[in-house]
Design an enzyme around this catalytic site. Structure first.
Site, PDB file in Angstrom:
ATOM      1  N   GLU A   1       0.837  -1.192   0.000  1.00 48.19           N
ATOM      2  CA  GLU A   1       0.000   0.000   0.000  1.00 48.19           C
ATOM      3  C   GLU A   1       0.880   1.253   0.000  1.00 48.19           C
ATOM      4  O   GLU A   1       1.858   1.346   0.731  1.00 48.19           O
ATOM      5  CB  GLU A   1      -0.882   0.000   1.255  1.00 48.19           C
ATOM      6  CG  GLU A   1      -1.739   1.236   1.416  1.00 48.19           C
ATOM      7  CD  GLU A   1      -2.614   1.195   2.668  1.00 48.19           C
ATOM      8  OE1 GLU A   1      -3.554   2.011   2.748  1.00 48.19           O
ATOM      9  OE2 GLU A   1      -2.370   0.339   3.547  1.00 48.19           O
TER      10      GLU A   1
ATOM     11  N   CYS B   1      -5.703  -2.716   2.569  1.00 52.83           N
ATOM     12  CA  CYS B   1      -5.669  -2.646   4.028  1.00 52.83           C
ATOM     13  C   CYS B   1      -7.043  -2.969   4.625  1.00 52.83           C
ATOM     14  O   CYS B   1      -7.620  -4.003   4.322  1.00 52.83           O
ATOM     15  CB  CYS B   1      -5.133  -1.290   4.469  1.00 52.83           C
ATOM     16  SG  CYS B   1      -4.349  -1.309   6.106  1.00 52.83           S
TER      17      CYS B   1
ATOM     18  N   LYS C   1      -9.035   3.001  -2.963  1.00 54.83           N
ATOM     19  CA  LYS C   1      -9.521   2.572  -1.657  1.00 54.83           C
ATOM     20  C   LYS C   1     -10.857   3.262  -1.356  1.00 54.83           C
ATOM     21  O   LYS C   1     -10.949   4.489  -1.373  1.00 54.83           O
ATOM     22  CB  LYS C   1      -8.484   2.934  -0.596  1.00 54.83           C
ATOM     23  CG  LYS C   1      -8.686   2.318   0.781  1.00 54.83           C
ATOM     24  CD  LYS C   1      -7.481   2.658   1.658  1.00 54.83           C
ATOM     25  CE  LYS C   1      -7.505   1.916   2.981  1.00 54.83           C
ATOM     26  NZ  LYS C   1      -6.285   2.192   3.777  1.00 54.83           N
TER      27      LYS C   1
END
Length: 358
Positions: A70, A191, A157
């Site tokens: 990430e 994540c 995201k």
């Protein structure tokens, strides 16, 4: 048994590959690597140089698919608060955001072109975590490239975690692609959005086979989430995290780890990695690795997917759509739409050779 390749030679690889071996003779086997390494913070050109070295080393080990952590390009601002308290944002925090914004990349843009060229040069599929700059809003994004050097698309995201929400925008349903490639159907979640069951279900419904999970979470409990996703989705899970020491970030007072800065030395580990590769049966194929920067690799037997789905197919024979169903709003969510521009864009959509499930 896990083995380490011989330590790097002078002027050789940056660090050794952590390998679980396995039979690579099958036509349905894919060699995959997750990269565990730190960003060169506030220095995007140097980060891209490092990415190219690591990609080249992974290719030398025979990797066909390479997954980076990430925010590898642009950086994960661990420990920062950007001068924010409820009702106030400090001048120092605003300047920190300016510098962070300058380290981000446009998509498309020259950095994307360079990443595409890297993938083509080393003939690998590349999944890269970046900080995307769209005007003056930043997004935590994953970019996908094929082994011919083509940019396939991106995932933004959809839910930044906690204080991330002050620096990153929110992705929408239009960037949850699954790419059908010769080495399998590839997608990603970033994540803690991996903990969102409806997002995972949408990805399962698109047929994901190689589930990439770039992360910043190095806690032991993260491994439980990764194993659960592999079992639930009947897919391979490839989780890549950075390994960082305090020295990998700019020194104080330019950069502060608020609340812990006084306790840290340059050698203090601030992100311990834990990168891992897990099979559809829940078996750990490589990792988790906590001992420093590494290339963590395994052979993925794609036949394992069918064997796992025989037990449990979450959107197939184990679903109950008459009882439970999901609607995904996958149109772009734009605050402003110009009708003339929309009509023009429809006539100039890029054409890719890979099938994309939207």
């Amino acid at each position: 048994m896990m083995s380490l390749v011989t330590p790097p030679r002078p002027n050789g690889p940056l660090f050794a590959e952590v390998d679980m071996g396995g039979d690579a003779s099958s036509a349905t086997t894919v060699r995959a690597t997750v990269v565990q390494a730190s960003t060169v913070f506030y220095d995007t050109p140097a980060t891209l140089d490092k990415a190219e070295r690591l990609l080249g080393e992974a290719a030398e080990y025979g990797s066909q698919l390479v997954v980076f952590p990430e925010a590898f390009v642009g950086g994960y601002p661990r420990g920062s608060n950007f001068g924010v308290t409820i009702g106030n944002r400090s001048d120092k925090g605003k300047e920190q955001f300016r510098k962070y914004h300058a380290s981000a990349i446009n998509v498309p843009g020259p950095e994307v072109e360079r990443l595409a060229a890297m993938a083509g040069k080393y003939k690998v599929y590349l999944v890269m975590g970046v900080i995307e700059r769209d005007g003056y809003t930043l997004y935590c994004t994953v970019l996908f490239f094929d082994s011919q050097g083509r940019f396939l698309g991106k995932h933004r995201k959809i839910m930044p975690t906690a204080l991330e929400r002050i620096i990153w925008g929110f992705g929408d349903g239009s960037t949850i692609p699954i790419f059908e490639t010769p080495i399998g159907k590839i997608g990603a979640a970033i994540c803690w959005e991996n903990r969102m069951p409806l997002l995972r279900t949408a990805m399962y419904a698109k047929g994901i086979e190689i589930y990439c999970a770039p992360t910043a979470d190095f806690r032991d409990v993260w491994q439980a989430s990764m194993t659960h996703i592999a079992l639930e989705g009947g897919c391979f899970v490839l989780s890549a995290n950075q390994f960082c020491r305090r020295a990998d970030y700019p020194p104080s007072p330019e950069y502060m780890f608020y609340g812990t800065e006084d306790e840290l030395t340059p050698d203090s580990v601030v992100c311990a990695g834990g990168s891992v590769i897990i099979s559809p049966s829940g078996a750990i194929l490589a990792g988790p690795h906590y001992e420093g920067e590494a290339l963590i690799s395994a052979n993925l037997d794609l036949g394992e997917i069918a064997r796992a789905k025989f037990d449990f197919d979450v959107v197939g024979h184990y679903s109950r759509p008459e009882v439970l169903s999901l609607i995904v709003r996958d149109d772009p969510a734009k605050p402003v739409t110009f009708t003339s521009a929309s009509e023009e864009n429809e006539d100039h959509q890029p054409k890719f050779s890979h099938k994309v499930t939207h």
